[in-house]
Design a protein around this motif. Structure first.
Motif, PDB file in Angstrom:
ATOM      1  N   ILE A 195       2.693   4.604  36.889  1.00 33.59           N
ATOM      2  CA  ILE A 195       1.926   5.576  37.667  1.00 33.59           C
ATOM      3  C   ILE A 195       2.528   5.621  39.068  1.00 33.59           C
ATOM      4  O   ILE A 195       2.435   4.646  39.819  1.00 33.59           O
ATOM      5  CB  ILE A 195       0.433   5.201  37.744  1.00 33.59           C
ATOM      6  CG1 ILE A 195      -0.158   5.051  36.332  1.00 33.59           C
ATOM      7  CG2 ILE A 195      -0.340   6.245  38.539  1.00 33.59           C
ATOM      8  CD1 ILE A 195      -1.614   4.591  36.320  1.00 33.59           C
ATOM      9  N   GLY A 196       3.158   6.740  39.413  1.00 33.86           N
ATOM     10  CA  GLY A 196       3.774   6.903  40.725  1.00 33.86           C
ATOM     11  C   GLY A 196       2.913   7.759  41.630  1.00 33.86           C
ATOM     12  O   GLY A 196       2.613   8.915  41.304  1.00 33.86           O
ATOM     13  N   LEU A 197       2.500   7.202  42.760  1.00 36.49           N
ATOM     14  CA  LEU A 197       1.573   7.877  43.674  1.00 36.49           C
ATOM     15  C   LEU A 197       2.313   8.424  44.890  1.00 36.49           C
ATOM     16  O   LEU A 197       2.923   7.669  45.644  1.00 36.49           O
ATOM     17  CB  LEU A 197       0.494   6.898  44.147  1.00 36.49           C
ATOM     18  CG  LEU A 197      -0.292   6.142  43.065  1.00 36.49           C
ATOM     19  CD1 LEU A 197      -1.279   5.187  43.704  1.00 36.49           C
ATOM     20  CD2 LEU A 197      -1.005   7.114  42.143  1.00 36.49           C
ATOM     21  N   SER A 198       2.245   9.731  45.090  1.00 37.72           N
ATOM     22  CA  SER A 198       2.773  10.323  46.316  1.00 37.72           C
ATOM     23  C   SER A 198       1.864   9.975  47.489  1.00 37.72           C
ATOM     24  O   SER A 198       0.696   9.616  47.310  1.00 37.72           O
ATOM     25  CB  SER A 198       2.861  11.847  46.167  1.00 37.72           C
ATOM     26  OG  SER A 198       3.729  12.203  45.122  1.00 37.72           O
ATOM     27  N   GLU A 199       2.374  10.091  48.693  1.00 34.24           N
ATOM     28  CA  GLU A 199       1.563   9.816  49.879  1.00 34.24           C
ATOM     29  C   GLU A 199       0.429  10.835  50.002  1.00 34.24           C
ATOM     30  O   GLU A 199       0.567  11.995  49.603  1.00 34.24           O
ATOM     31  CB  GLU A 199       2.441   9.827  51.122  1.00 34.24           C
ATOM     32  CG  GLU A 199       3.428   8.668  51.150  1.00 34.24           C
ATOM     33  CD  GLU A 199       4.300   8.650  52.391  1.00 34.24           C
ATOM     34  OE1 GLU A 199       4.114   9.526  53.257  1.00 34.24           O
ATOM     35  OE2 GLU A 199       5.169   7.768  52.491  1.00 34.24           O
ATOM     36  N   GLU A 200      -0.691  10.371  50.551  1.00 38.01           N
ATOM     37  CA  GLU A 200      -1.916  11.156  50.728  1.00 38.01           C
ATOM     38  C   GLU A 200      -2.555  11.546  49.397  1.00 38.01           C
ATOM     39  O   GLU A 200      -3.489  12.347  49.356  1.00 38.01           O
ATOM     40  CB  GLU A 200      -1.658  12.421  51.567  1.00 38.01           C
ATOM     41  CG  GLU A 200      -1.131  12.127  52.960  1.00 38.01           C
ATOM     42  CD  GLU A 200      -0.931  13.374  53.782  1.00 38.01           C
ATOM     43  OE1 GLU A 200      -1.581  14.398  53.506  1.00 38.01           O
ATOM     44  OE2 GLU A 200      -0.091  13.339  54.704  1.00 38.01           O
ATOM     45  N   THR A 201      -2.038  11.013  48.315  1.00 35.73           N
ATOM     46  CA  THR A 201      -2.515  11.342  46.977  1.00 35.73           C
ATOM     47  C   THR A 201      -2.788  10.045  46.235  1.00 35.73           C
ATOM     48  O   THR A 201      -2.087   9.056  46.406  1.00 35.73           O
ATOM     49  CB  THR A 201      -1.465  12.178  46.218  1.00 35.73           C
ATOM     50  OG1 THR A 201      -1.176  13.350  46.975  1.00 35.73           O
ATOM     51  CG2 THR A 201      -1.961  12.577  44.835  1.00 35.73           C
ATOM     52  N   GLY A 202      -3.811  10.057  45.403  1.00 35.72           N
ATOM     53  CA  GLY A 202      -4.145   8.820  44.714  1.00 35.72           C
ATOM     54  C   GLY A 202      -4.863   9.066  43.411  1.00 35.72           C
ATOM     55  O   GLY A 202      -4.953  10.188  42.915  1.00 35.72           O
ATOM     56  N   ILE A 203      -5.378   7.978  42.866  1.00 38.16           N
ATOM     57  CA  ILE A 203      -6.069   8.017  41.585  1.00 38.16           C
ATOM     58  C   ILE A 203      -7.358   7.226  41.671  1.00 38.16           C
ATOM     59  O   ILE A 203      -7.490   6.293  42.464  1.00 38.16           O
ATOM     60  CB  ILE A 203      -5.202   7.436  40.453  1.00 38.16           C
ATOM     61  CG1 ILE A 203      -4.682   6.043  40.824  1.00 38.16           C
ATOM     62  CG2 ILE A 203      -4.053   8.381  40.109  1.00 38.16           C
ATOM     63  CD1 ILE A 203      -3.957   5.309  39.700  1.00 38.16           C
ATOM     64  N   ILE A 204      -8.301   7.611  40.845  1.00 30.74           N
ATOM     65  CA  ILE A 204      -9.483   6.799  40.597  1.00 30.74           C
ATOM     66  C   ILE A 204      -9.473   6.498  39.107  1.00 30.74           C
ATOM     67  O   ILE A 204      -9.345   7.411  38.289  1.00 30.74           O
ATOM     68  CB  ILE A 204     -10.782   7.496  41.063  1.00 30.74           C
ATOM     69  CG1 ILE A 204     -12.006   6.638  40.719  1.00 30.74           C
ATOM     70  CG2 ILE A 204     -10.896   8.900  40.521  1.00 30.74           C
ATOM     71  CD1 ILE A 204     -13.288   7.111  41.399  1.00 30.74           C
ATOM     72  N   ILE A 205      -9.520   5.220  38.751  1.00 35.15           N
ATOM     73  CA  ILE A 205      -9.472   4.806  37.356  1.00 35.15           C
ATOM     74  C   ILE A 205     -10.862   4.339  36.951  1.00 35.15           C
ATOM     75  O   ILE A 205     -11.402   3.384  37.513  1.00 35.15           O
ATOM     76  CB  ILE A 205      -8.444   3.683  37.119  1.00 35.15           C
ATOM     77  CG1 ILE A 205      -7.060   4.101  37.628  1.00 35.15           C
ATOM     78  CG2 ILE A 205      -8.376   3.325  35.638  1.00 35.15           C
ATOM     79  CD1 ILE A 205      -5.991   3.031  37.455  1.00 35.15           C
ATOM     80  N   LYS A 206     -11.420   5.024  35.951  1.00 36.94           N
ATOM     81  CA  LYS A 206     -12.758   4.722  35.467  1.00 36.94           C
ATOM     82  C   LYS A 206     -12.669   4.082  34.088  1.00 36.94           C
ATOM     83  O   LYS A 206     -11.850   4.475  33.265  1.00 36.94           O
ATOM     84  CB  LYS A 206     -13.591   6.003  35.396  1.00 36.94           C
ATOM     85  CG  LYS A 206     -13.712   6.738  36.726  1.00 36.94           C
ATOM     86  CD  LYS A 206     -14.417   8.070  36.562  1.00 36.94           C
ATOM     87  CE  LYS A 206     -14.503   8.824  37.880  1.00 36.94           C
ATOM     88  NZ  LYS A 206     -15.142  10.147  37.727  1.00 36.94           N
ATOM     89  N   GLU A 207     -13.520   3.078  33.851  1.00 37.92           N
ATOM     90  CA  GLU A 207     -13.603   2.387  32.565  1.00 37.92           C
ATOM     91  C   GLU A 207     -12.269   1.746  32.165  1.00 37.92           C
ATOM     92  O   GLU A 207     -12.009   1.518  30.991  1.00 37.92           O
ATOM     93  CB  GLU A 207     -14.077   3.348  31.466  1.00 37.92           C
ATOM     94  CG  GLU A 207     -15.448   3.935  31.748  1.00 37.92           C
ATOM     95  CD  GLU A 207     -15.875   4.958  30.704  1.00 37.92           C
ATOM     96  OE1 GLU A 207     -15.122   5.161  29.726  1.00 37.92           O
ATOM     97  OE2 GLU A 207     -16.958   5.535  30.858  1.00 37.92           O
ATOM     98  N   GLY A 208     -11.401   1.511  33.150  1.00 42.33           N
ATOM     99  CA  GLY A 208     -10.114   0.900  32.866  1.00 42.33           C
ATOM    100  C   GLY A 208      -9.179   1.782  32.072  1.00 42.33           C
ATOM    101  O   GLY A 208      -8.164   1.313  31.555  1.00 42.33           O
ATOM    102  N   ASP A 209      -9.477   3.102  32.004  1.00 41.88           N
ATOM    103  CA  ASP A 209      -8.719   3.975  31.119  1.00 41.88           C
ATOM    104  C   ASP A 209      -8.445   5.359  31.693  1.00 41.88           C
ATOM    105  O   ASP A 209      -7.325   5.856  31.626  1.00 41.88           O
ATOM    106  CB  ASP A 209      -9.479   4.123  29.792  1.00 41.88           C
ATOM    107  CG  ASP A 209      -8.829   5.120  28.854  1.00 41.88           C
ATOM    108  OD1 ASP A 209      -7.611   5.010  28.614  1.00 41.88           O
ATOM    109  OD2 ASP A 209      -9.543   6.011  28.356  1.00 41.88           O
ATOM    110  N   GLN A 210      -9.441   6.012  32.257  1.00 42.65           N
ATOM    111  CA  GLN A 210      -9.316   7.409  32.675  1.00 42.65           C
ATOM    112  C   GLN A 210      -8.775   7.506  34.105  1.00 42.65           C
ATOM    113  O   GLN A 210      -9.433   7.097  35.054  1.00 42.65           O
ATOM    114  CB  GLN A 210     -10.680   8.103  32.589  1.00 42.65           C
ATOM    115  CG  GLN A 210     -11.262   8.101  31.186  1.00 42.65           C
ATOM    116  CD  GLN A 210     -12.675   8.647  31.168  1.00 42.65           C
ATOM    117  OE1 GLN A 210     -13.004   9.610  31.856  1.00 42.65           O
ATOM    118  NE2 GLN A 210     -13.539   8.013  30.374  1.00 42.65           N
TER     119      GLN A 210
END
Length: 283
Positions: A195-210
């Motif tokens: 999973i490559g994250l650009s700056e000012e951009t991110g992820i939220i991971i729910k239930e260890g999967d989504q």
């Protein structure tokens, strides 16, 4: 990948206003306890300044119970006060810096054992930016630059904190040319998804999967589960690697990736009640 009750929120670095606002939106109570950990910053005064800045940022959004925890060469993790505070925290936030420091000073501690258990069993948030994002997974990349990272021996990984397994998270991804090292990492460990994250951009991971995206940029997913041929392990030191059928996805806000099923999909949102279809006329 086991289902967990906690949420991971990871930012690729850069301006983190969106990250702070998302964390604030995810907590229901303004009295929620937020613990800021700036261990990744090696210089003590810079770490203190960084932690204070985040404390003030959360307080400006109305959060009334924000503290920062010093864990470094001079301050051990497993003090009675720290253990009590981590037991009561609703949000744990890792600042940027050097992910190796986070793994060194938190890995194997009672404090992290409590954090990990609560993350699996309770509805808490663990968030981080830059190094604080990269350290979340069971394996993390800590070295590899540009096209050189596609040479055997130039990309280096080690153990992360293991809040999520079978994943590599890399930050400053587009801005620092880190595609090669993430591709190399997952080709070497095809059970892991990159999973490559650009700056000012991110992820939220729910239930260890989504994996859901927030921010204005792009999140890159690299999946080696369908690789047909690979010379990554057989290549000699200082030789380039060869891989066939490495799969890549580009995610933006409004889309998600399900890690267990290797599935890219839009996030369905209900249309507003009063919305009307727009008619267009072709000339």
């Amino acid at each position: 990948m086991q289902q967990v009750k906690g949420k991971l929120i990871a930012l690729g670095g850069g301006d983190d206003e969106g990250l702070i606002k998302l964390i604030r939106a995810e907590i229901c109570n303004l009295n929620s306890r937020i613990e800021v950990i700036a261990t990744a910053t090696p210089k003590p005064m810079e770490a203190i300044d960084s932690a204070r800045a985040y404390k003030e940022a959360f307080e400006e959004l109305g959060c009334s119970s924000v503290s920062f925890m010093r864990i470094d060469e001079e301050h051990e993790a497993d003090t009675p006060e720290n253990l009590a505070r981590i037991q009561q925290a609703d949000v744990i936030f890792f600042t940027g810096g050097d992910q190796l420091r986070l793994a060194k000073f938190l890995g194997g501690t009672k404090l992290f054992d409590i954090m990990h258990r609560r993350f699996k069993e309770e509805d808490i948030i663990i968030a981080g930016t830059s190094a604080g994002a990269a350290v979340m997974s069971d394996r993390m990349i800590y070295d590899g630059y540009g096209h050189y990272s596609l040479i055997k021996g130039e990309m280096k990984t080690t153990h992360g904190l293991g809040l999520i397994n079978n994943v590599y998270i890399d930050s400053h991804f587009a801005e620092r040319g880190r595609f090669g090292r993430l591709a190399h990492a997952v080709a070497h460990d095809p059970t892991h998804i990159g999973i490559g994250l650009s700056e000012e951009t991110g992820i939220i991971i729910k239930e260890g999967d989504q994996v859901e995206v927030f921010g204005p940029g792009v999140v890159t997913i690299i999946d080696a589960s369908k690789v047909k041929f690979s010379r990554v392990r057989k290549a000699r030191e200082n030789e380039p690697i060869a891989v066939e059928n490495l799969v890549m996805h580009l995610l933006i806000e409004g889309y998600r990736y399900c890690l267990r099923d290797h599935l890219f999909q839009p996030i369905e949102h209900s249309a507003p009640v009063n919305s009307q279809p727009v008619e267009t006329q072709l000339s």
